[in-house]
Write a protein that holds these residues in place. Structure first.
Motif, PDB file in Angstrom:
ATOM      1  N   ARG A 219       0.820  -1.215   0.000  1.00 29.29           N
ATOM      2  CA  ARG A 219       0.000   0.000   0.000  1.00 29.29           C
ATOM      3  C   ARG A 219       0.851   1.261   0.000  1.00 29.29           C
ATOM      4  O   ARG A 219       0.520   2.243  -0.653  1.00 29.29           O
TER       5      ARG A 219
ATOM      6  N   GLY B  61       0.724   4.160  -2.710  1.00 32.19           N
ATOM      7  CA  GLY B  61       0.517   5.552  -2.308  1.00 32.19           C
ATOM      8  C   GLY B  61       1.545   6.459  -2.946  1.00 32.19           C
ATOM      9  O   GLY B  61       1.215   7.521  -3.480  1.00 32.19           O
TER      10      GLY B  61
ATOM     11  N   LEU C 263       1.023   9.511  -5.735  1.00 31.72           N
ATOM     12  CA  LEU C 263       1.518  10.886  -5.581  1.00 31.72           C
ATOM     13  C   LEU C 263       2.293  11.329  -6.818  1.00 31.72           C
ATOM     14  O   LEU C 263       2.128  12.429  -7.313  1.00 31.72           O
TER      15      LEU C 263
ATOM     16  N   ASN D 168     -11.896   0.593  -1.559  1.00 35.02           N
ATOM     17  CA  ASN D 168     -10.836   1.262  -0.819  1.00 35.02           C
ATOM     18  C   ASN D 168      -9.620   1.528  -1.721  1.00 35.02           C
ATOM     19  O   ASN D 168      -9.071   2.628  -1.733  1.00 35.02           O
TER      20      ASN D 168
ATOM     21  N   TYR E 129      -5.862   4.994  -4.254  1.00 36.75           N
ATOM     22  CA  TYR E 129      -4.720   5.061  -5.167  1.00 36.75           C
ATOM     23  C   TYR E 129      -5.101   5.391  -6.602  1.00 36.75           C
ATOM     24  O   TYR E 129      -4.284   5.249  -7.500  1.00 36.75           O
TER      25      TYR E 129
ATOM     26  N   TRP F  66      -6.533   1.509  11.051  1.00 36.10           N
ATOM     27  CA  TRP F  66      -5.365   1.073  10.265  1.00 36.10           C
ATOM     28  C   TRP F  66      -5.783   0.350   8.992  1.00 36.10           C
ATOM     29  O   TRP F  66      -5.073   0.355   8.007  1.00 36.10           O
ATOM     30  N   LYS F  67      -6.975  -0.271   9.035  1.00 36.38           N
ATOM     31  CA  LYS F  67      -7.345  -1.173   7.931  1.00 36.38           C
ATOM     32  C   LYS F  67      -7.415  -0.479   6.569  1.00 36.38           C
ATOM     33  O   LYS F  67      -6.767  -0.919   5.634  1.00 36.38           O
ATOM     34  N   PRO F  68      -8.239   0.566   6.440  1.00 35.24           N
ATOM     35  CA  PRO F  68      -8.320   1.177   5.114  1.00 35.24           C
ATOM     36  C   PRO F  68      -7.167   2.137   4.799  1.00 35.24           C
ATOM     37  O   PRO F  68      -6.984   2.512   3.653  1.00 35.24           O
ATOM     38  N   ALA F  69      -6.395   2.530   5.806  1.00 34.98           N
ATOM     39  CA  ALA F  69      -5.369   3.554   5.570  1.00 34.98           C
ATOM     40  C   ALA F  69      -4.152   2.965   4.874  1.00 34.98           C
ATOM     41  O   ALA F  69      -3.933   1.762   4.885  1.00 34.98           O
ATOM     42  N   THR F  70      -3.351   3.830   4.259  1.00 34.41           N
ATOM     43  CA  THR F  70      -2.129   3.372   3.609  1.00 34.41           C
ATOM     44  C   THR F  70      -1.041   3.050   4.628  1.00 34.41           C
ATOM     45  O   THR F  70      -0.372   2.051   4.538  1.00 34.41           O
ATOM     46  N   GLN F  71      -0.872   3.954   5.586  1.00 35.58           N
ATOM     47  CA  GLN F  71       0.207   3.763   6.540  1.00 35.58           C
ATOM     48  C   GLN F  71       0.013   4.637   7.778  1.00 35.58           C
ATOM     49  O   GLN F  71      -0.781   5.562   7.769  1.00 35.58           O
TER      50      GLN F  71
ATOM     51  N   ASP G  70      -5.486  13.106   3.065  1.00 33.19           N
ATOM     52  CA  ASP G  70      -5.258  12.289   1.869  1.00 33.19           C
ATOM     53  C   ASP G  70      -3.779  12.255   1.465  1.00 33.19           C
ATOM     54  O   ASP G  70      -3.185  11.195   1.293  1.00 33.19           O
ATOM     55  N   GLN G  71      -3.179  13.437   1.315  1.00 34.16           N
ATOM     56  CA  GLN G  71      -1.780  13.524   0.864  1.00 34.16           C
ATOM     57  C   GLN G  71      -0.808  12.935   1.891  1.00 34.16           C
ATOM     58  O   GLN G  71       0.138  12.256   1.542  1.00 34.16           O
TER      59      GLN G  71
ATOM     60  N   ASP H  76      -1.440  10.650   4.070  1.00 33.14           N
ATOM     61  CA  ASP H  76      -1.614   9.201   4.086  1.00 33.14           C
ATOM     62  C   ASP H  76      -0.791   8.540   2.981  1.00 33.14           C
ATOM     63  O   ASP H  76      -0.200   7.490   3.167  1.00 33.14           O
ATOM     64  N   LEU H  77      -0.738   9.194   1.818  1.00 33.37           N
ATOM     65  CA  LEU H  77       0.011   8.617   0.695  1.00 33.37           C
ATOM     66  C   LEU H  77       1.516   8.801   0.873  1.00 33.37           C
ATOM     67  O   LEU H  77       2.304   7.922   0.577  1.00 33.37           O
TER      68      LEU H  77
END
Lengths: 405, 476
Positions: free
Chosen positions: A189, A193, A197, A238, A243, B295-300, B321-322, B324-325
């Motif tokens: 993930r 991500g 970006l 999701n 993404y 934590w589940k749906p998030a990137t990190q 959003d930004q 998280d990526l």
């Protein structure tokens, strides 16, 4: 050491489990001022294998040796499969030779992970660089990105590639832990991500370095772990939101030679994969929310007999019939059997003519499924919606699904 | 009755010149008989002299439709197009928008068929390499369904501009010599080369890329109709591949798994340690956090950033959003606003630590977007564990809570920011603190004047921090 033809057999065989072969979404290019090749924006399938899947790209692995031991994968470390490794020159020469004869749109290169993620990514990128810089290749390039590879290597991959991808492999963290113990969904993930970006940056600012203009995609294996369709679809929702993926490919688990004990013996039905694609389509283009498609499903599984839009409509008969002469686009999109193109044509046409059932047949190709749910100038379903047997009337007659048709 | 014999099968220009005369002469569709050369109707009058001077106005959609339909092999195409043109110029100007009209529908189907044939030609032409006096040349034999040779020529020139090539068809041939395109008369199949040594490689690839466990010949035929097969070098493999598919799959399923290959020498990743005594270690530990379902749906996990001995810690709400990526706090639009305000308040960004009360991005997916959702008290309370350990390790002189979520995290109570902001206060644990708004609040103020006012107040609040802690001031 196998010769190049044998390597091609081994490394194409090893790559066939990746469902993606698409060559769409690239910026338009041609070779009128030099080089070789073009891209038109839409993909071209140059052949179809007897499994009905398209051959658009030369889809091979650089090597099928791998340090990982993912149970579902034929190339896992503990598999007894014969190993091979292409040189960079071999891949370049195969791509150019096939391309000049119009067999392919370009290259889809993936690889087992050898030595280290950085080393592997570097080898993959070298092929793309050779093709683009040494040979002026302007066809399509799709590169598989290795999650743990250094950002500079990923940036170079995106400079040469039209599309990049990383497979999430399995719909849940648990499934991944069980079947691919060395892969971490967190790392996958995180890489997705950072790819998003970079892609966003390129889209927002044309001076930003070029990065995979055809975006990123991923693949999920269906039916290798116990995850039901509801879980798969919420994972997809999701992933799309997080993404901006161009596509998610669903690959029904199919038996592999030298299978691991951790795997189910039975293949997931191909029709399950098909229903997931249909549902995926409904939330991307038809305005359905994941909840609408997944709530009320027995065992969390989509109906295998009928498509998910029809199944939804049968669960929500109170929303029908819909008058095609007056309904909003949102309402029209919910009618079983009507696609987005037919609906757009209908909306334009009804400004000039009153739409009758025959007109709708010409717009949509067929109104077999739609007719119980719609009102036209000359048609109003009477009590059809209340008919308990409606589902039976619209579903195909029960038959044993065969893989061999 | 008029009859017109067109010279060319696929020329929109010729058709256009002819219909000009008919339309301006008010000659109805049923009074014209259309023929293409070789099959001329001997009964009926000759065409009237076209009045080339007369201009006809047609909707913009007509020429592209006609250009495509003219390539269709249907003998009726010219009559149908004229019928359409007649109606477009006789009171039905918006007819093309009525896709349900039988005539429009039929012409659109013809257009689609031409489009499909064109696409299939770009896909299924297979060049074979030959040597002639001038060197290397790629030659293909193809049998299109419609008259699409000219239609498709630009595709092949775009793609293979640097190569010499020819495409031979029963309707005519086209040749590219590296700089110009020429068309020639029909050629027979036996004039095309019969093989190419790369075809063995292509067949090897084709054989290997087929998965026998997924055989689906109906699907294959839908996408690659049999009429194209006899020009595809890989097609002869299909019957055998299908015939053996069932057996191959059964063998795979029945086969006893072999003993796994010896993989000694390989070490799994070691599990991450606990007992984090440094910020770095704490960050690693937090990366695996599953204390609440966020934590589940998030990137990190987005952990704090800044010097480990910072005199001031800024606590925000949660990553957006930004963030998280990117995996870093305060990099999105609110973060940029924050940086600007810090600079204006004279604070050196490099000397402060910024973090969030909640470490995972909470959102609701909506199509391809993620809509920010405010963390609830339970999530704030679960995550406080991390913020407190960050603060314990840093031991700052001052904590600045940005917004209500941070204030809740730092005081354990729900506060009204407007009442508490702008003065130094004591937070839970006895630490010195300051409460102010979150920079994203400034982004949401709708009117520009109010936004400027709120921004000034925010900079003033930050100014207090700088006054209180001169050590974090930017060097002038």
């Amino acid at each position: 050491m196998p010769d190049t033809l044998q390597k091609l057999e081994i490394l194409a065989d090893a790559a066939k489990y990746d469902a993606s072969c698409s060559s769409s979404g690239a910026e338009k290019r041609n070779s009128r001022d030099g080089g070789l090749g073009s891209t038109t924006g839409s993909g071209i399938c140059h052949s179809y294998t007897p499994d009905g899947r398209c051959v658009s790209l030369l889809k091979i692995l650089l090597t099928n040796a791998c340090v990982f031991d993912c149970s579902y994968c034929i190339n896992r470390r503990s598999s007894n499969v014969q190993r091979a490794r292409f040189t960079v020159d071999e891949v370049v020469s195969l791509t150019l030779n096939f391309y000049r004869r119009n067999y392919i749109e370009g290259l889809f290169l993936s690889s087992g992970i050898i030595r280290s993620p950085d080393y592997t990514m570097e080898q993959i990128t070298r092929v793309a660089r050779e093709l683009r810089e040494t040979h002026g290749f302007r066809g399509y390039i799709h590169l598989k990105t290795i999650p743990e590879a250094a950002p500079e290597l990923i940036a170079e991959a995106g400079r040469h590639a039209d599309r990049v991808s990383i497979n999430v492999e399995l719909p849940t963290e648990n499934g991944l832990t069980k079947l691919a113990p060395e892969k971490r969904s967190a790392t996958i993930r995180k890489t997705m991500g950072s790819l998003r970006l970079r892609i966003d940056e390129t889209l927002a600012d044309h001076r930003a370095p070029r990065f995979a203009p055809a975006g990123q995609s991923t693949q999920m294996i269906v039916g290798a772990d116990g995850a039901p369709d509801t879980t798969i679809l919420s994972t997809s929702a999701n992933l799309y939101a997080n993404y901006s993926l161009k596509r998610i490919y669903y690959s029904a688990f199919s038996p592999i030679p030298d299978a691991s004990h951790a795997l189910p013996v039975k293949a997931a039905p191909l029709v399950r994969e098909h229903r997931l694609y249909q549902a995926d389509w409904l939330f991307r283009f038809y305005g359905f929310s994941t909840d609408e498609l997944t709530s009320g499903l027995p065992d969390g599984m989509l109906d295998l007999d009928i498509d998910p839009k029809l199944a939804w409509a049968l669960r929500h008969r109170e929303r029908f019939p819909v008058d095609v002469n007056t309904a909003s686009r949102e309402e029209l999109l919910r009618i079983p059997g009507l696609g987005t193109k037919a609906i757009d044509k209908l909306i334009v046409a009804r400004q000039h003519r009153v739409v009758r059932l025959d007109d709708l047949t010409r717009l949509a190709g067929s109104v077999k499924r739609a007719r119980a749910f719609i009102v036209t100038a000359d048609h109003r379903p009477t009590r059809i919606l209340d008919d308990l047997h409606l589902r039976a009337k619209l579903a195909p007659p029960p038959k044993q699904l065969s893989l061999f048709g | 009755m008029y009859r017109i014999a067109l010279k060319q099968q696929d020329s929109f220009e010729e058709f256009r010149d002819v219909v000009r005369g008919f339309i301006t002469g008010e000659i109805a569709p049923e009074d014209i008989s259309w023929q293409v050369d070789g099959d001329i109707d001997l009964f009926g009058n000759a065409a009237p002299p076209p009045r080339a001077d007369a201009a006809i106005s047609v909707p913009a959609g007509f020429p592209p439709l006609a250009q495509d339909v003219i390539c269709h092999r249907d003998q009726e195409r010219f009559a149908l197009l004229y019928k359409l043109l007649w109606r477009l110029t006789h009171g039905e100007r918006s007819l093309l928008l009525v896709a349900s009209d039988p005539l429009v529908h039929r012409l659109r189907l013809m257009q689609k068929s031409v489009g499909r044939d064109t696409h299939k030609m770009t896909a299924f032409v297979r060049f074979r390499r030959v040597e002639d006096d001038a060197g290397e040349r790629h030659v293909a034999w193809f049998e299109p369904e419609h008259h699409i040779l000219r239609h498709v020529s630009s595709f092949f020139v775009d793609r293979f501009a640097a190569i010499r090539w020819s495409i031979l068809t029963p309707d005519g041939a086209m040749h590219w010599d590296g700089s110009s395109l020429s068309f020639g008369p029909p050629v027979s199949r036996d004039q095309a080369p019969r093989e190419d040594n790369v075809e063995d490689w292509w067949r090897a690839y084709y054989r290997s890329t087929f998965n026998p466990a997924r055989a689906n010949p109906t699907m294959q035929r839908a996408e690659m109709p049999k009429k194209y097969w006899h020009n595809l070098p890989e097609a002869p493999l299909i019957p055998d591949l299908l015939a053996s598919a069932r057996q191959r799959t059964a063998r795979m399923i029945e086969a006893e798994p072999l003993a796994p290959r010896n993989t000694a020498g390989w070490q799994p990743d070691s599990a991450p340690g606990h007992e984090a005594g440094t910020l770095e270690a704490l960050k690693t530990e937090a990366a695996a956090c599953q204390r609440c379902p966020l934590w589940k749906p998030a990137t990190q996990t987005v952990f704090g950033e800044g010097p480990a001995d910072a005199a001031v810690v800024f606590v925000g709400e949660q990553p957006g959003d930004q963030e998280d990526l990117a995996g870093r706090p305060f990099v999105g639009p609110a973060g940029q606003m924050f940086d600007r305000a810090l600079a204006e308040a004279g604070i050196d960004r490099a000397r402060v630590y910024v973090t969030n009360a909640v470490k995972h991005f909470k959102y609701e997916p909506r199509g391809k977007h993620r809509i920010h959702k405010t963390p609830n008290n339970a999530e704030i309370d679960h995550c406080r564990w991390w913020v407190e350990r960050e603060i314990e390790l840093i031991k700052p002189e001052l904590i600045v809570a940005l917004g209500a979520t941070a204030a809740r995290s730092m005081t354990g109570r729900s506060l009204t920011i407007s009442r508490e902001r702008g003065r130094l206060t004591t937070l839970s644990g006895g630490r010195a603190g300051l409460i102010t708004v979150h920079p994203s609040f400034l982004l949401r103020v709708p009117d520009a004047d109010a936004q400027a006012r709120e921004y000034r107040r925010f900079v003033e609040d930050l100014g207090l921090v700088a006054t209180h802690l001169p050590a974090i001031r930017k060097a002038a």
